[in-house]
Every structure is written in C-alpha cells, then in structure tokens.
Design a protein around this motif. Structure first.
Motif, mmCIF file in Angstrom:
data_model
loop_
_atom_site.group_PDB
_atom_site.id
_atom_site.type_symbol
_atom_site.label_atom_id
_atom_site.label_comp_id
_atom_site.label_asym_id
_atom_site.label_seq_id
_atom_site.Cartn_x
_atom_site.Cartn_y
_atom_site.Cartn_z
ATOM 1 N N VAL A 104 0.839 -1.201 0.000
ATOM 2 C CA VAL A 104 0.000 0.000 0.000
ATOM 3 C C VAL A 104 0.875 1.253 0.000
ATOM 4 C CG1 VAL A 104 -1.628 1.358 1.368
ATOM 5 C CG2 VAL A 104 -2.005 -1.095 1.063
ATOM 6 N N PHE A 105 1.936 1.226 0.809
ATOM 7 C CA PHE A 105 2.857 2.368 0.850
ATOM 8 C C PHE A 105 3.475 2.621 -0.522
ATOM 9 C CE2 PHE A 105 7.396 3.476 1.069
ATOM 10 C CZ PHE A 105 7.307 4.781 1.536
ATOM 11 N N PHE A 106 3.972 1.561 -1.169
ATOM 12 C CA PHE A 106 4.588 1.732 -2.483
ATOM 13 C C PHE A 106 3.562 2.166 -3.524
ATOM 14 C CE2 PHE A 106 8.162 -0.801 -0.785
ATOM 15 C CZ PHE A 106 9.194 0.015 -1.209
ATOM 16 N N ALA B 282 9.426 6.747 -9.464
ATOM 17 C CA ALA B 282 9.871 7.857 -8.614
ATOM 18 C C ALA B 282 11.216 8.401 -9.090
ATOM 19 C CB ALA B 282 9.964 7.393 -7.160
ATOM 20 N N ALA B 283 12.129 7.500 -9.472
ATOM 21 C CA ALA B 283 13.441 7.934 -9.969
ATOM 22 C C ALA B 283 13.289 8.757 -11.243
ATOM 23 C CB ALA B 283 14.333 6.715 -10.223
ATOM 24 N N MET C 1 1.532 6.568 -7.130
ATOM 25 C CA MET C 1 0.557 7.598 -7.504
ATOM 26 C C MET C 1 1.139 8.998 -7.341
ATOM 27 S SD MET C 1 -3.211 6.256 -6.367
ATOM 28 C CE MET C 1 -2.810 5.941 -4.661
ATOM 29 N N ALA C 2 1.905 9.218 -6.271
ATOM 30 C CA ALA C 2 2.534 10.528 -6.070
ATOM 31 C C ALA C 2 3.558 10.820 -7.172
ATOM 32 C CB ALA C 2 3.200 10.574 -4.698
ATOM 33 N N SER C 3 4.278 9.798 -7.617
ATOM 34 C CA SER C 3 5.270 9.984 -8.679
ATOM 35 C C SER C 3 4.594 10.318 -10.005
ATOM 36 C CB SER C 3 6.115 8.718 -8.826
ATOM 37 O OG SER C 3 6.774 8.406 -7.620
ATOM 38 N N LEU C 4 3.499 9.616 -10.312
ATOM 39 C CA LEU C 4 2.757 9.937 -11.534
ATOM 40 C C LEU C 4 2.151 11.332 -11.437
ATOM 41 C CD1 LEU C 4 1.705 9.107 -14.285
ATOM 42 C CD2 LEU C 4 -0.218 7.967 -13.156
ATOM 43 N N PHE C 5 1.715 11.711 -10.246
ATOM 44 C CA PHE C 5 1.205 13.065 -10.015
ATOM 45 C C PHE C 5 2.292 14.096 -10.346
ATOM 46 C CE2 PHE C 5 0.298 16.810 -7.528
ATOM 47 C CZ PHE C 5 -1.090 16.926 -7.535
ATOM 48 N N ALA C 6 3.512 13.843 -9.888
ATOM 49 C CA ALA C 6 4.618 14.779 -10.154
ATOM 50 C C ALA C 6 4.920 14.869 -11.646
ATOM 51 C CB ALA C 6 5.860 14.331 -9.387
ATOM 52 N N LEU C 7 4.873 13.732 -12.340
ATOM 53 C CA LEU C 7 5.110 13.745 -13.788
ATOM 54 C C LEU C 7 3.998 14.504 -14.509
ATOM 55 C CD1 LEU C 7 6.276 10.052 -14.193
ATOM 56 C CD2 LEU C 7 7.677 12.076 -14.603
ATOM 57 N N GLY C 8 2.765 14.345 -14.046
ATOM 58 C CA GLY C 8 1.651 15.087 -14.642
ATOM 59 C C GLY C 8 1.806 16.584 -14.467
ATOM 60 N N LEU D 172 -4.084 19.894 -13.009
ATOM 61 C CA LEU D 172 -5.234 19.150 -13.523
ATOM 62 C C LEU D 172 -4.792 17.819 -14.126
ATOM 63 C CD1 LEU D 172 -8.223 18.898 -14.171
ATOM 64 C CD2 LEU D 172 -7.816 20.198 -16.289
ATOM 65 N N VAL D 173 -3.748 17.842 -14.937
ATOM 66 C CA VAL D 173 -3.229 16.604 -15.516
ATOM 67 C C VAL D 173 -2.702 15.690 -14.415
ATOM 68 C CG1 VAL D 173 -1.407 15.634 -16.967
ATOM 69 C CG2 VAL D 173 -2.707 17.604 -17.752
ATOM 70 N N ALA D 174 -2.064 16.257 -13.403
ATOM 71 C CA ALA D 174 -1.539 15.455 -12.296
ATOM 72 C C ALA D 174 -2.662 14.718 -11.576
ATOM 73 C CB ALA D 174 -0.779 16.359 -11.327
ATOM 74 N N VAL D 175 -3.737 15.434 -11.279
ATOM 75 C CA VAL D 175 -4.876 14.831 -10.575
ATOM 76 C C VAL D 175 -5.523 13.744 -11.429
ATOM 77 C CG1 VAL D 175 -7.193 15.272 -9.674
ATOM 78 C CG2 VAL D 175 -5.320 16.851 -9.153
ATOM 79 N N LEU D 176 -5.786 14.067 -12.685
ATOM 80 C CA LEU D 176 -6.449 13.108 -13.569
ATOM 81 C C LEU D 176 -5.602 11.854 -13.764
ATOM 82 C CD1 LEU D 176 -7.851 15.553 -16.281
ATOM 83 C CD2 LEU D 176 -9.182 14.230 -14.623
ATOM 84 N N GLY D 177 -4.289 12.016 -13.911
ATOM 85 C CA GLY D 177 -3.415 10.863 -14.101
ATOM 86 C C GLY D 177 -3.467 9.915 -12.911
ATOM 87 N N ALA D 178 -3.403 10.466 -11.700
ATOM 88 C CA ALA D 178 -3.447 9.625 -10.496
ATOM 89 C C ALA D 178 -4.799 8.928 -10.359
ATOM 90 C CB ALA D 178 -3.151 10.471 -9.265
ATOM 91 N N VAL D 179 -5.875 9.637 -10.688
ATOM 92 C CA VAL D 179 -7.211 9.043 -10.604
ATOM 93 C C VAL D 179 -7.370 7.919 -11.623
ATOM 94 C CG1 VAL D 179 -9.669 9.495 -10.959
ATOM 95 C CG2 VAL D 179 -8.289 11.102 -9.639
ATOM 96 N N PHE D 180 -6.911 8.156 -12.848
ATOM 97 C CA PHE D 180 -6.967 7.102 -13.870
ATOM 98 C C PHE D 180 -6.201 5.859 -13.413
ATOM 99 C CE2 PHE D 180 -8.125 10.231 -17.305
ATOM 100 C CZ PHE D 180 -9.240 9.531 -17.762
ATOM 101 N N LEU D 181 -5.032 6.064 -12.802
ATOM 102 C CA LEU D 181 -4.230 4.929 -12.351
ATOM 103 C C LEU D 181 -4.946 4.155 -11.256
ATOM 104 C CD1 LEU D 181 -1.540 3.394 -12.498
ATOM 105 C CD2 LEU D 181 -0.654 4.965 -10.753
#
Length: 538
Positions: free
Chosen positions: A113-115, A168-169, A120-127, A134-143
């Motif tokens: 769960v932690f990982f 994350a890297a 999701m936080a890493s995909l948020f940062a990429l978004g 907006l892209v960050a939020v949508l990307g994490a929700v889609f995932l």
C-alpha cells in the motif's frame, strides 16, 4: 481616457504575447499539495474498507512471497535452499516486517500500500511537469481506477514495490534542470537501484533515462538562448535555440554522456550495496534469474511460455482511459517541438507496448506497467478537452458533460467491482482448514500445499526446495515431477494440502501409503502423515 484605454489594450496584448497569466507560486504550491493529499486520502479510505488483515489471499502470487519470507524467518536462505528468480530486497523486507512489526498478513500488505502511494505521487509529479495540476490529478485518478490496480495495491507481491521506485526515480529526473548532472540526479540513480533490487523488470525503463536528460538539455538550450537574447549578447531564433556556440559550451555531448553515466553508476552502486546488505549471493541471484528468464524453456510438461501471450483485450476493457490517451498522444506530439518534455510520456507508452507484448509469458498484473504512461496520456487528453470546452458553446459543453458522466460511471463501477471481489474473498475466521491444521501444528515440521498461502497463515513452513514451484521454474527444468517426488519422499511433510480433484500426482504412491485424509471440502483435501495422525487425540 482614450490614452489610458490604448495603454490597457497594449498591456493586454503584451500579456497575450507573453503567454498565459502567471499564477502565484505559493498558491500553486498549496493547490497541488492539497490535491495530492486528497487523492492519497481517497486511496487510504478505499484501503480501509478492504480486509487486509483477514483475507486469506488477495493477489495471485501472494503464496510465493509469503512462503519465502516465512522460510527466511525460520533460518533458511534464498537461492541456496529457497528457489528465487528475483533480487532479495522485497522478500527480506517482508520477512523483517513479519518478524519485528506484524506477524499477520496485514503488515506485508501495508508495505505494498505504501509503495502504491509512492507510485501515484510519482505519476502526479510527472503530470504536473507536463501541463499542471489538472493533468496530475487526472493521471493519479486514472491509475487508481485501472483494471486490477486495487488488488495489486493491497497484495503482498513484488510488482508495485518494484515499479514505484523506478517511476519515482524518473520523476526526480524529470524535475531536474539542464543536461548537466546534479545531486537530485544522483538521488534518482540511488532510488532506481532500489527498484532493480526489488525486481529486475526495472531494467525496462533504462532507455527513458537518456531521453529525459536529452529533453532537459533541449529545454536548457531554449532558456540559455532567451537569457542571451535579453542581455543583447546572442540572438534568439524561432526554435528557441539561440547562439549555437553558447549552447555547445553549456550542453556538450560529453556533458550529456557524463550525466547518464553518473546516473548509471549511482544506480548500480545502490543495487550492489543493497544486495550486500541483505546478505545474499549476487552471483546465485543472477544465475537463477538467467535460467528462469533468459535461457529459454527446457521442459514443456506444463505448457510453454508462448501459451501466455499479451492480452490486447485489456485495452478495450479499459476503454475509458484508452480513448482519452489517444487524444493525449496527438496533443503531446503536436506540442513536443515547443516543449520537448512532451515526448517522454509518448516514448514511455511506446516502450511498454514494445517490450511487454513481445515478452512471454505475460501475466495480467504486468498491465500496471502499461497503465502508468497510458493514464498519463489519458490525463493530458481529458485536460485538453476540458480546456477547449471553456470557449465552446453551451450545447457542446452539455454533450461532453454527459459523455464524461458515462466515463465516470464506468470507471467507478470497475473500482466497486474490484472492492467487492476483495471483500468477498475467503476469510481467515471462516477457514476451517486452518483450524484443522492447528491441531497437528505441534507435531509438524513442514507443510506442503498446492496453495502455500495456507502454510503462511498456519506458520508452518513449506519444504524449502518446494516453496516456489512456479511455471517459470518448471519450464527452466530446475523442478521436474521426478525431483518433486524425490523431495517429498525425502522430507515426508507432516501435512499435505491438495486441490479436491482426481489429478494424478507425481508422488501419488507416497500419498497412498504414508498419508490419510483428515479434512475435505468442495475445494481442498488435507492429508496428515500416518505417523502423527493420532497424536492430537493422545
């Protein structure tokens, strides 16, 4: 008044020429922090409704990971006594959690769960690096809503703990500046080493590292050119490259190669250091990994890797992300000349759809590797449509809104089905098998089971050399029916749990002469060694 209006008009034109209105950095920072916290909170709430501590089994491969960790805690060693085709870090972490923090299955599942939250936080940062919050939020929700993601996020399996540090890297690299090497890039290399020490599938993402350094260099060229032009030294061109001599000094090919090499050295150093810290042989790890994944199938008694090809139908099952992703890819490619970083999500998506479909066998949980760039591109597609609607007619807004509700309903329904399936899985408190096993536990050293998850819940280890009997091991020839029979005859485990079917076993003669059945239901048959069968009653 006329003069003031002309000045206002000139000012507005100047603002348009400079680009979109600038947002207060402090407000923007608070906005994305709140958005990320809200997404992780929603994920946490969903997890709280799932039976992490009571479900017998959630993910498909929980058996193997928990069996290996149980044997580690009983003093056995990976590679020499316990077959393992992956690096040891995840198994060592699970064993440590079971030994020092939580003897129940909830602890190892919370590690996943932690990982998942890190992913999701890493995909948020990429978004955010692409087109904002907006892209960050949508990307994490889609995932979060991707097929099988909730199940994978709450299972004691290696896939998410291996994928999360790799993404994350790359996110750390993406937020770097310029093509020269920085301390954040060193950190990215160290984190990437963690990913490879979890599972070697992280090697698939190495081509993205030089790509990110390259696009960072292109963006750096544009910034250098603008600064030189503003100072009256260089001259800005249409492409934003500016003075070529200045650029070549700041971003030479040597600098680029040095940065990539430094990242690689950091990643390799992290990988080797972590492996040394676990106390396991690197050579044995690479040998078993090579035999299982690279050397090819040697035995075909249990089918072949080609019998498990990539399932392309999953794109249609996940159409609510696939369709927006196609829009997002077009948008990203069109704007990549102006913003080179937009090439990264497209290249990432292309990479996963080249590597994974060409790799056999393919298992359903591998889809998460496709899902990360697919959700990123889908978020760009949806954000583009939302932006276009702001200046469209009312009827178009209503029509797209209705379609959007349909998309949201389908996505929400899929999440609900995943939660329903997990919540209705067999529970520990109703597992009669475990109550019967408990009667014989004081007299049993080893417990062999078709589903090793029951050996974990009873805290009776599997025979070490039989703890992981995966298809990959059978295909590699490391385990055969003859070897299985010999090991069973040598150890004679006190308990044997088999499926309730009529399939002939390699060690059937041993079962007929040395064991008797002590429990049976619609799914399982439990056998006890005749030598200890009467001991609980005595």
């Amino acid at each position: 008044m006329v003069a003031s209006k002309n000045q206002e008009r000139k000012g507005s034109v100047g603002q348009k020429a400079q680009g979109p209105r600038q947002i207060d950095p402090r407000k923007a920072r608070i906005q994305w922090i709140v958005a990320l916290a809200a997404i992780l909170a929603v994920f946490g709430v969903l997890v709280c409704f799932l039976p992490l501590g009571s479900a017998v089994k959630i993910g498909a491969d929980e058996d193997f990971e928990l069996s290996k960790a149980t044997l580690l805690n009983h003093g056995y060693h990976l590679y020499t006594e316990i077959w393992n085709d992956q690096p040891p870090l995840d198994t060592v972490l699970v064993a440590a959690i079971l030994k020092h923090l939580s003897p129940s299955v909830a602890g190892p599942r919370l590690l996943t769960v932690f990982f998942s939250g890190v992913l999701m936080a890493s995909l948020f940062a990429l978004g955010r690096r692409t087109l904002g919050t907006l892209v960050a939020v949508l990307g994490a929700v889609f995932l979060l809503a991707s097929p099988g993601y909730l199940e994978l996020s709450t299972s004691c399996m290696q896939e998410l703990p291996a994928l999360a540090p790799a993404v994350a890297a790359l996110a750390i690299l993406a937020w770097g500046r310029g093509r020269s090497f920085r301390w954040t890039d060193l950190m990215a290399g160290l984190v990437f080493g963690v990913a490879m020490q979890m599972k070697l599938i992280g090697l698939m993402y190495l081509p993205l590292v030089p790509l990110i350094f390259w696009v960072r260099g292109l963006e750096g060229r544009g910034m250098v050119a603008v600064k030189k032009s503003a100072a009256g030294v260089g001259s800005a061109t249409v492409s934003g490259v500016g003075d070529a001599s200045v650029v070549s000094r700041r971003f030479s090919m040597g600098t680029f190669l040095a940065a990539v090499a430094a990242f690689g050295v950091a990643a390799l150093g992290s990988f080797v250091a972590l492996n040394y810290g676990t106390g396991h042989s690197l050579m044995l790890q690479l040998k078993q990994g090579w035999e299982a994944h690279i050397s090819g199938a040697q035995s075909f008694e249990y089918g072949a890797p080609a019998d498990h090809p990539y399932d392309w139908s999953i794109l249609f099952k996940n159409w609510d992300a696939t369709i927006p992703a196609l829009i997002g890819v077009v948008v990203l490619l069109k704007q990549s000349m102006r913003k080179p970083f937009f090439l990264v999500p497209v290249a990432w998506l292309l990479l996963t759809y080249i590597v994974l479909p060409s790799h056999v066998p393919w298992w359903s949980y591998y889809y998460v590797h496709n899902a990360v760039p697919l959700c990123w591109c889908a978020a760009v597609g949806v954000a583009t449509v939302v932006e276009a609607l702001r200046s469209s007619k009312r009827a178009a807004q209503v029509a797209v809104g209705v379609v959007g509700l349909g998309f949201a309903g389908w996505t929400g329904g899929r999440v609900y089905i995943q939660m329903y399936s997990i919540r209705n899985s067999p529970q520990l408190h109703s597992a009669l098998i475990l109550k019967e096993v408990a009667r014989y536990k004081p007299f049993t050293e080893f417990f062999f089971a078709d589903e090793p998850i029951y050996t974990f819940h009873s805290d009776i280890p599997m025979p070490p050399r039989l703890a992981v009997i995966s298809l990959k091991r059978l295909w590699s020839g490391d385990m055969t029916p003859a070897k299985l029979r010999a090991e069973m005859e040598k150890i004679k485990p006190g308990l044997v749990l088999l499926g309730n079917d009529t399939a002939e076993l390699p060690f059937q003669e041993l079962m007929d002469t040395e064991y008797r059945m002590c429990y049976q239901d619609t799914k399982y048959r439990l056998f006890v060694l005749r030598a200890i069968a009467r001991k609980p009653d005595q």
